[in-house]
Design an enzyme around this catalytic site. Structure first.
Site, mmCIF file in Angstrom:
data_model
loop_
_atom_site.group_PDB
_atom_site.id
_atom_site.type_symbol
_atom_site.label_atom_id
_atom_site.label_comp_id
_atom_site.label_asym_id
_atom_site.label_seq_id
_atom_site.Cartn_x
_atom_site.Cartn_y
_atom_site.Cartn_z
ATOM 1 C CD GLN A 201 -4.832 -3.907 -9.307
ATOM 2 O OE1 GLN A 201 -3.517 -4.695 -8.522
ATOM 3 N NE2 GLN A 201 -5.378 -4.853 -9.689
ATOM 4 C CG ASN B 132 -1.313 -1.125 1.125
ATOM 5 O OD1 ASN B 132 -1.784 -2.036 0.543
ATOM 6 N ND2 ASN B 132 -2.650 -1.364 2.578
ATOM 7 C CG ASN C 76 -9.168 14.465 -45.352
ATOM 8 O OD1 ASN C 76 -9.794 14.903 -46.042
ATOM 9 N ND2 ASN C 76 -9.122 12.826 -45.551
ATOM 10 C CD GLU D 185 -10.511 15.447 -39.137
ATOM 11 O OE1 GLU D 185 -11.073 15.855 -39.751
ATOM 12 O OE2 GLU D 185 -9.355 15.054 -39.407
ATOM 13 C CB SER E 225 -9.571 10.417 -49.239
ATOM 14 O OG SER E 225 -10.708 9.371 -49.605
ATOM 15 C CE1 TYR F 262 -4.269 0.222 -2.991
ATOM 16 C CE2 TYR F 262 -4.990 -2.349 -2.712
ATOM 17 C CZ TYR F 262 -4.545 -0.911 -3.568
ATOM 18 O OH TYR F 262 -4.429 -2.075 -4.547
ATOM 19 C CE LYS G 80 -11.695 15.397 -48.363
ATOM 20 N NZ LYS G 80 -12.205 14.691 -47.596
ATOM 21 C CB THR H 27 -17.298 37.275 -31.360
ATOM 22 O OG1 THR H 27 -17.965 38.461 -32.004
ATOM 23 C CG2 THR H 27 -16.054 38.048 -30.993
ATOM 24 C CG HIS H 28 -21.256 35.072 -31.406
ATOM 25 N ND1 HIS H 28 -22.295 34.912 -30.302
ATOM 26 C CD2 HIS H 28 -20.887 36.928 -31.238
ATOM 27 C CE1 HIS H 28 -22.133 35.548 -29.415
ATOM 28 N NE2 HIS H 28 -21.392 37.044 -30.179
#
Ligand code: ARG
Length: 458
Positions: A323, A111, A286, A291, A278, A318, A284, A156-157
């Site tokens: 664990q 422990n 990517n 991501e 791709s 303990y 493509k 913004t937004h």
């Protein structure tokens, strides 16, 4: 007699599935070095307390050194019944040096041992993560300095809002990372506490000198209460919170770049080294690296949630539930080590397209500057805001960009407009107005760079 280290009181056989269910060696073997170092130091403490002769201690330390070599070279052979890294190392030590190995665990419990091992291990990992994080911040600061002239739309937004320096955007992420670095360095102090010498829960009965032991292991402090010491996983929870928030910051950085790298924006191009193609669409490219930074944030948040849920109902000291602290911790450390280096690689190799950024700057984003112009001539901001809004509308009605309204047009909206109003239609002029500390003017951004450089150098 059962070969289990704790086998003395048992007569029945363990269900093989239970054996597997209980075993942690599969994942906790990562702690092998911390476990060896902790045990070698503990042998020294036992010798100081005269529970081992100097010769016995030397034998144990040397034997453990051999076990370590086996782990390091990959020669360590796991035996049936090796439940976790602690039992595996002790079993192997016994094979190598005989019965004197049986004295090592005097006054110690798994422990206090496991809590010590995890802290030792995490301490080293934190140093590595801190280095990766500092590399990332340094790259952001240097790019910000080198690319100070580049302007882009600030949003913004997700709507075009006001022009900003590209460097200002970059540093907006660097400052979040800087807080992450502060947080990591602060929590490292709380990881750096030694539980060893707490026994199973009640303390060590053999007068171990814990301060000397902590000194040998390079710990900054010893735990003040043995019952707390064996059950405290706050340092794991705190680290996982750090990891989760760090990943959130990397995820938001990645999200911005995913958007900026889209064809519609075209502000940046990710290096081939951090992109993939791709299998179906030949054209493509990517942004997989980004991501994955975004995606992996989910699992790390999950680890924090999992750990806190595991800890929530535990009674004192303990319990085997503890664990379950290791897999989330290990995975979080691995995820962060990967994510920080990938983020660094992406940023180092990223190509920016200042001309595209400039193209995306529309005069409408200077409507606030038009209002500010009137404010500087004594018009109350609320009124000035209204006038600038009317100018936007007038341009819309006329079907021209805001900057193409004539002085006469503007003067029909407010008498304070003068010939010098045309200076407003300049994006560089606009960013230079934001010169208060923390703003996007050249001086204010370079001050941020200087502050980060000074922090990195300290
Ligand atoms: N493998 C265990 C863990 O990771 C070590 C401590 C076991 N202690 C015990 N009393 N069974 O927590």
């Amino acid at each position: 007699m059962s070969s289990k280290l704790w086998g003395g009181r048992f007569s029945g056989k363990i269900d093989p599935l239970m054996e597997q269910f209980n075993a942690s060696l599969r994942f906790d073997q990562r702690l092998w070095k911390a476990d060896i170092v902790g045990s070698q130091a503990y042998a020294g403490a036992l010798a100081r307390a005269r529970l081992l002769t100097e010769a016995e201690a030397a034998q144990i330390v040397e034997g453990l050194g051999q076990v370590a070599e086996e782990w390091a070279s990959g020669a360590f052979v796991v035996a049936e019944g090796d439940e976790d890294i602690h039992t595996a190392n002790e079993r192997r030590l016994t094979e190598l040096i005989g019965p004197v190995a049986g004295k090592l665990h005097t006054g110690r419990s798994r422990n206090d041992q496991v809590a010590t091992d995890v802290r030792l291990w995490l301490r080293d990992q934190i140093a590595v993560l801190d280095d990766h994080l500092r590399d990332l911040i340094a790259t952001a600061a240097e790019r910000a300095a080198a690319e100070i002239e580049v302007l882009m739309p600030g949003y913004t937004h997700m709507q075009p809002a006001q022009p900003v320096r590209w460097s200002h955007w970059l540093l907006s992420h660097a400052w979040a990372w800087r807080r992450d670095a502060d947080r990591l360095e602060e929590l490292a102090v709380r990881v750096d506490v030694m539980p060893l010498g707490s026994g199973a829960l009640a303390g060590n009965p053999f007068g171990i000198d814990r301060a000397a032991l902590a000194n040998d292991l390079g710990f900054g402090a010893i735990s003040p209460n043995s019952m707390d010491a064996v059950s405290d996983r706050d340092f794991v929870a705190e680290f996982l919170f750090w990891a989760a928030l760090m990943m959130l910051h990397l995820s938001r950085f990645a999200e911005d770049l995913i958007i900026y790298s889209s064809r519609e924006f075209g502000f940046v191009t990710l290096a081939d080294a951090y992109s993939t193609g791709s299998s179906l669409m030949p054209q493509k490219k990517n942004p997989d690296a980004l991501e994955l930074l975004r995606g992996k944030s989910g699992r790390v948040v999950g680890h924090l949630t999992g750990l806190m849920t595991m800890l929530k109902g535990l009674p004192s000291t303990y319990n085997k539930d503890l664990q379950e602290d290791k897999e989330p911790l290990f995975d979080a450390v691995d995820s962060l080590a990967g994510a920080l280096q990938i983020a660094h690689g992406v940023l180092t190799t990223l190509t920016i397209h200042p001309a595209h950024m400039t193209l995306a700057l529309a005069p409408e984003m200077l409507a606030t500057d038009l209002a500010d112009y009137l404010v500087r001539r004594g018009v109350p901001f609320r009124e000035a805001h209204h006038v600038a809004g009317a100018a936007v509308k007038m341009a819309e009605v006329q079907g021209v960009p805001l900057a193409e309204l004539t002085l006469e047009d503007l003067q029909t909206l407010h008498s304070h407009f003068d010939g010098d109003v045309l200076a407003v239609w300049d994006f560089g002029h606009s960013v230079e107005q934001r010169d208060a500390a923390g703003g996007t003017s050249r001086r204010a951004v370079l001050a941020q760079v200087d502050a980060l450089r000074a922090w990195l150098a300290a």
